[in-house]
Write an enzyme that holds these catalytic residues in place. Structure first.
Site, PDB file in Angstrom:
ATOM      1  N   MET A  30       0.834  -1.182   0.000  1.00 17.18           N
ATOM      2  CA  MET A  30       0.000   0.000   0.000  1.00 17.18           C
ATOM      3  C   MET A  30       0.875   1.240   0.000  1.00 17.18           C
ATOM      4  O   MET A  30       1.841   1.332   0.734  1.00 17.18           O
ATOM      5  CB  MET A  30      -0.865   0.012   1.266  1.00 17.18           C
ATOM      6  CG  MET A  30      -1.985   1.017   1.211  1.00 17.18           C
ATOM      7  SD  MET A  30      -2.799   1.194   2.790  1.00 17.18           S
ATOM      8  CE  MET A  30      -2.850  -0.472   3.361  1.00 17.18           C
ATOM      9  N   GLY A  85      -5.435  -8.572   3.709  1.00 17.94           N
ATOM     10  CA  GLY A  85      -4.555  -7.689   2.960  1.00 17.94           C
ATOM     11  C   GLY A  85      -4.889  -6.233   3.224  1.00 17.94           C
ATOM     12  O   GLY A  85      -5.493  -5.877   4.239  1.00 17.94           O
ATOM     13  N   CYS A  86      -4.517  -5.378   2.297  1.00 12.64           N
ATOM     14  CA  CYS A  86      -4.773  -3.945   2.437  1.00 12.64           C
ATOM     15  C   CYS A  86      -6.251  -3.701   2.712  1.00 12.64           C
ATOM     16  O   CYS A  86      -7.119  -4.177   1.980  1.00 12.64           O
ATOM     17  CB  CYS A  86      -4.347  -3.227   1.155  1.00 12.64           C
ATOM     18  SG  CYS A  86      -4.791  -1.482   1.123  1.00 12.64           S
ATOM     19  N   PHE A  87      -6.538  -2.919   3.747  1.00 14.68           N
ATOM     20  CA  PHE A  87      -7.940  -2.731   4.130  1.00 14.68           C
ATOM     21  C   PHE A  87      -8.736  -1.869   3.159  1.00 14.68           C
ATOM     22  O   PHE A  87      -9.966  -1.863   3.189  1.00 14.68           O
ATOM     23  CB  PHE A  87      -8.090  -2.209   5.555  1.00 14.68           C
ATOM     24  CG  PHE A  87      -7.153  -1.108   6.004  1.00 14.68           C
ATOM     25  CD1 PHE A  87      -6.648  -0.142   5.139  1.00 14.68           C
ATOM     26  CD2 PHE A  87      -6.775  -1.035   7.347  1.00 14.68           C
ATOM     27  CE1 PHE A  87      -5.814   0.870   5.587  1.00 14.68           C
ATOM     28  CE2 PHE A  87      -5.932  -0.034   7.804  1.00 14.68           C
ATOM     29  CZ  PHE A  87      -5.448   0.924   6.921  1.00 14.68           C
ATOM     30  N   TRP A  88      -8.084  -1.148   2.268  1.00 16.56           N
ATOM     31  CA  TRP A  88      -8.822  -0.319   1.306  1.00 16.56           C
ATOM     32  C   TRP A  88      -9.801  -1.159   0.486  1.00 16.56           C
ATOM     33  O   TRP A  88     -10.968  -0.822   0.339  1.00 16.56           O
ATOM     34  CB  TRP A  88      -7.867   0.387   0.354  1.00 16.56           C
ATOM     35  CG  TRP A  88      -6.978   1.414   0.979  1.00 16.56           C
ATOM     36  CD1 TRP A  88      -7.109   2.010   2.198  1.00 16.56           C
ATOM     37  CD2 TRP A  88      -5.806   1.977   0.382  1.00 16.56           C
ATOM     38  NE1 TRP A  88      -6.097   2.904   2.406  1.00 16.56           N
ATOM     39  CE2 TRP A  88      -5.280   2.914   1.309  1.00 16.56           C
ATOM     40  CE3 TRP A  88      -5.154   1.788  -0.831  1.00 16.56           C
ATOM     41  CZ2 TRP A  88      -4.132   3.660   1.039  1.00 16.56           C
ATOM     42  CZ3 TRP A  88      -4.001   2.523  -1.093  1.00 16.56           C
ATOM     43  CH2 TRP A  88      -3.497   3.453  -0.165  1.00 16.56           C
TER      44      TRP A  88
END
Length: 231
Positions: free
Chosen positions: A1, A54-57
């Site tokens: 990220m 993984g990336c929370f976005w």
């Protein structure tokens, strides 16, 4: 990220990046999987699920587009309050995973429904301590259970999917007890909704939203909820 300090630079080079840059691993294709054999019964009142993939976005974005979700908040789970900030969590030494807290109406969406979407389109549960281009224990696949019912459903579903060999590799998702959830910084909230042309989002996360719409059309919300939504 990517770090927030790079937002303006990368936004200015979006077209060039998408035309010529090839990530080490883009978003995974959706995997069609059966619903969990064991699930929670309908109940009154808003309930909460906490998951990491993984990336929370992207995970936040998927569930913001899921019918029955009241709101979805990016944050940290698995570590202490003292280390629950993006810079520290990014070291990979805090025990935290980038996570999403999902508040949902169990009369519209069950806990098992959430897990089915999580395993099918929100992330790849066979990647150990990484997800796509992001590596480290903070990007691990994990389900943080709030009570024994959630633990039972999550563990049974992982076993069911592994027995059915629906993935090419074994599932590495950890089922961990939720001790606390700490919301992430404001600039992380609703990141996908606010930055749909950001290169990381375009390459890694928008395909997840498309997969949600294709695989779970009855669950797809065209008008997403936000981190601040309420009911």
């Amino acid at each position: 990220m990517r770090r927030p300090a790079l937002l303006s630079l990368l936004a200015a080079t979006t077209a060039l990046t998408l035309a010529f840059a090839v990530p080490s691993r883009a978003a995974e294709d959706a995997v069609i999987i059966p619903a969990p054999a064991a699930d929670a019964q309908s109940a009154s009142g808003i309930q909460t699920a906490v998951i990491a993939g993984g990336c929370f976005w992207g995970v936040q974005g998927v569930f913001q587009h899921t019918a029955g979700v009241v709101n979805a908040v990016s944050g940290y789970a698995g570590g202490s309050k003292a280390t629950a900030d993006y810079h520290t969590v990014s070291s990979g030494t805090t025990g935290h995973a980038e996570s999403v807290e999902i508040r949902f109406d169990p009369n519209e969406l069950s806990y098992g429904d959430i897990l089915q979407i999580y395993f099918s389109v929100a992330h790849d549960p066979t990647q150990l301590n990484r997800q796509g281009p992001d590596t480290g224990t903070q990007y691990r696949s994990a389900i943080f259970y709030a009570d024994e019912s959630q633990k039972r459903i999550a563990e049974a579903y992982v076993a069911q999917l592994d027995r059915g060999k629906v993935f090419r590799r074994a599932i590495v998702t950890k089922v961990e007890r939720l001790t606390a959830f700490y919301p992430a910084e404001a600039y992380h909230q609703d990141f996908l909704l606010k930055n749909p042309s950001y290169p990381y989002i375009v390459i890694n996360d928008l395909p997840k939203i498309a997969n949600l719409k294709t695989v779970f059309p009855a669950r797809y919300l065209d008008q997403p909820v936000t981190a601040q939504s309420s009911r």
